[in-house]
Scaffold this active site. Structure first.
Site, short mmCIF file in Angstrom:
data_model
loop_
_atom_site.label_atom_id
_atom_site.label_comp_id
_atom_site.label_asym_id
_atom_site.label_seq_id
_atom_site.Cartn_x
_atom_site.Cartn_y
_atom_site.Cartn_z
N CYS A 1 -46.55 -27.53 115.30
CA CYS A 1 -47.42 -26.58 114.59
C CYS A 1 -47.60 -27.00 113.13
O CYS A 1 -48.70 -26.95 112.60
CB CYS A 1 -46.83 -25.18 114.57
SG CYS A 1 -46.25 -24.59 116.13
N ASP A 2 -46.52 -27.35 112.49
CA ASP A 2 -46.56 -27.50 111.03
C ASP A 2 -46.40 -28.94 110.54
O ASP A 2 -46.50 -29.20 109.35
CB ASP A 2 -45.45 -26.63 110.40
CG ASP A 2 -45.61 -25.16 110.76
OD1 ASP A 2 -46.75 -24.74 110.99
OD2 ASP A 2 -44.60 -24.44 110.82
N CYS B 1 -41.34 -25.17 114.25
CA CYS B 1 -42.25 -25.79 115.20
C CYS B 1 -42.89 -27.03 114.59
O CYS B 1 -43.81 -26.94 113.77
CB CYS B 1 -43.31 -24.77 115.60
SG CYS B 1 -44.54 -25.44 116.71
#
Lengths: 309, 82
Positions: free
Chosen positions: A134-135, A131
């Site tokens: 997300c990261d 993701c």
């Protein structure tokens, strides 16, 4: 414990179904083995959910979850291991216990496909990510590789290009499957390099990822036999797969693992309904998943009513 | 025992886990839980080599003994500190 309806999966399809079951004053248990909220919680801004322009996935799902529980739905964080058919109803076996249900709605969704490389699981959170939104922030001014050739991979690469020092986009074919418009945008980024005709073979690095070894896919003539990219992060975007393996013997699945069900959400097993991304369908969106939740519930309630006659 | 709960405001899974974390804190007043915003406390995130959140790091006498990446249920949190 016995419930009128057990729903497997607490994404938008499952939670919408729970709302509908409670509105019909039947008892309902929602079982979720991983993250409540489903795939959408990784989306920061949603512009195609009517009535709440720009809402984040997590905010929307928290609202829906609250709505379901306020209406009396029970939600347990337990992974479903097996479902078996009883003379009447179904037995649902989880990692922690057993429940029975009059009808079952499968709303298990889809999850990211893995690369299936050695140590991939061990390196999740240490350089392997599924993701980008997300990261991505952890890779400021670092070098990363995105693996995949569809729209998700291209969007991820675009997102990462604004954060990372260098973004390699690794794809096994010579051309991307994703939109030409996205490819063009990437071509205009001076820190993005396309690495075409390769598939990842090995994750390099001891405690954290320090590189990825690639081998030629055989689909692009100019590709060398082998190549090693020195990177700190690998973003995997090679598609989704439905989380249906456990239900193979219970309901019919198509070749890709999706539960075969039409718009009425009925599966090959009477009394089991499929809703959302896990079923065969053409449009996998929040609204269609929510729609499925309502349709599957109507089917399940009908099944329960007819059974009692 | 102590817990570091690495999160960020933009992290959806972290937000989904918040109610569980609150429940855990209520059940375990003896365990100090510190929420670490990785955007504000970069050095701490770097020190613990956190590169994916939510990330729960369990410390015993200041040393890391366990860690879990991704959303955890209350039961899984209980197992982490058992």
């Amino acid at each position: 414990m016995k419930y009128d309806v057990i729903i497997v999966g607490a994404g938008i399809a499952g939670l919408t179904a729970a709302i509908y079951v409670r509105r019909a004053e039947k008892s309902v248990l929602v079982l979720e083995g991983k993250v409540p909220g489903g795939q959408i919680i990784n989306t920061l801004t949603i512009e195609n959910w009517p009535g709440d322009m720009g809402v984040s996935g997590a905010e929307l799902m928290q609202k829906i979850q609250k709505q379901a529980t306020e209406l009396g739905a029970e939600i347990e964080m337990e992974e479903v291991m097996e479902i078996t058919k009883l003379n009447e109803g179904f037995k649902v076996i989880t990692e922690d216990g057993e429940y029975t249900a009059g009808a079952v709605i499968l709303a298990v969704g889809a999850e990211d496909k893995k690369l299936d490389l050695a140590r991939e699981d061990e390196l999740v959170g240490r350089g392997v990510s599924y993701c980008a939104t997300c990261d991505g922030a952890f890779y400021k001014d670092k070098n990363v590789a995105v693996i995949g050739g569809g729209n998700t991979a291209l969007y991820d690469a675009l997102y990462l290009a604004d954060i990372a020092a260098k973004v390699y986009v690794v794809h096994r074919r010579g051309e991307f499957r994703g939109d030409a418009r996205l490819v063009e945008k990437l071509q205009h980024k001076n820190n993005v390099e396309f690495v075409l005709g390769y598939v990842p073979e090995e994750l390099v690095g001891d405690k954290n990822v320090s590189g990825v070894k690639l081998k030629a896919s055989g689909m692009v003539d100019e590709a060398e036999d082998e190549r090693v990219l020195d990177i700190d992060g690998v973003f995997v975007a090679v598609g989704k797969k439905p989380q249906t393996e456990r239900f193979m013997g219970l309901v019919e699945l198509d070749d890709n693992g999706y539960v075969i069900a039409s718009e009425n959400c009925e599966t090959s097993c009477y009394g089991i309904y499929a809703a959302g991304d896990c079923r065969t369908k053409t449009v996998r969106q929040l609204v269609t998943a929510a729609g499925d939740g309502a349709v599957a519930t109507a089917g399940a309630l009908d099944f329960l009513a007819n059974k009692k006659k | 025992m102590e817990i570091l709960d690495f999160y960020a405001d933009w992290c959806g899974p972290c937000q989904m886990m918040k109610p569980t974390m609150e429940e855990f804190e209520k059940a375990h007043p003896e365990i100090q839980v510190t929420a670490v915003n990785i955007d504000e406390q970069e050095e701490l995130a770097e020190k613990y080599e956190v590169s994916s959140i939510p990330c729960i790091v369990v410390l015993k006498d200041g040393e890391e003994v366990r860690r879990a990446v991704g959303v955890q249920s209350l039961k899984k949190l209980e197992k982490l500190v058992a």
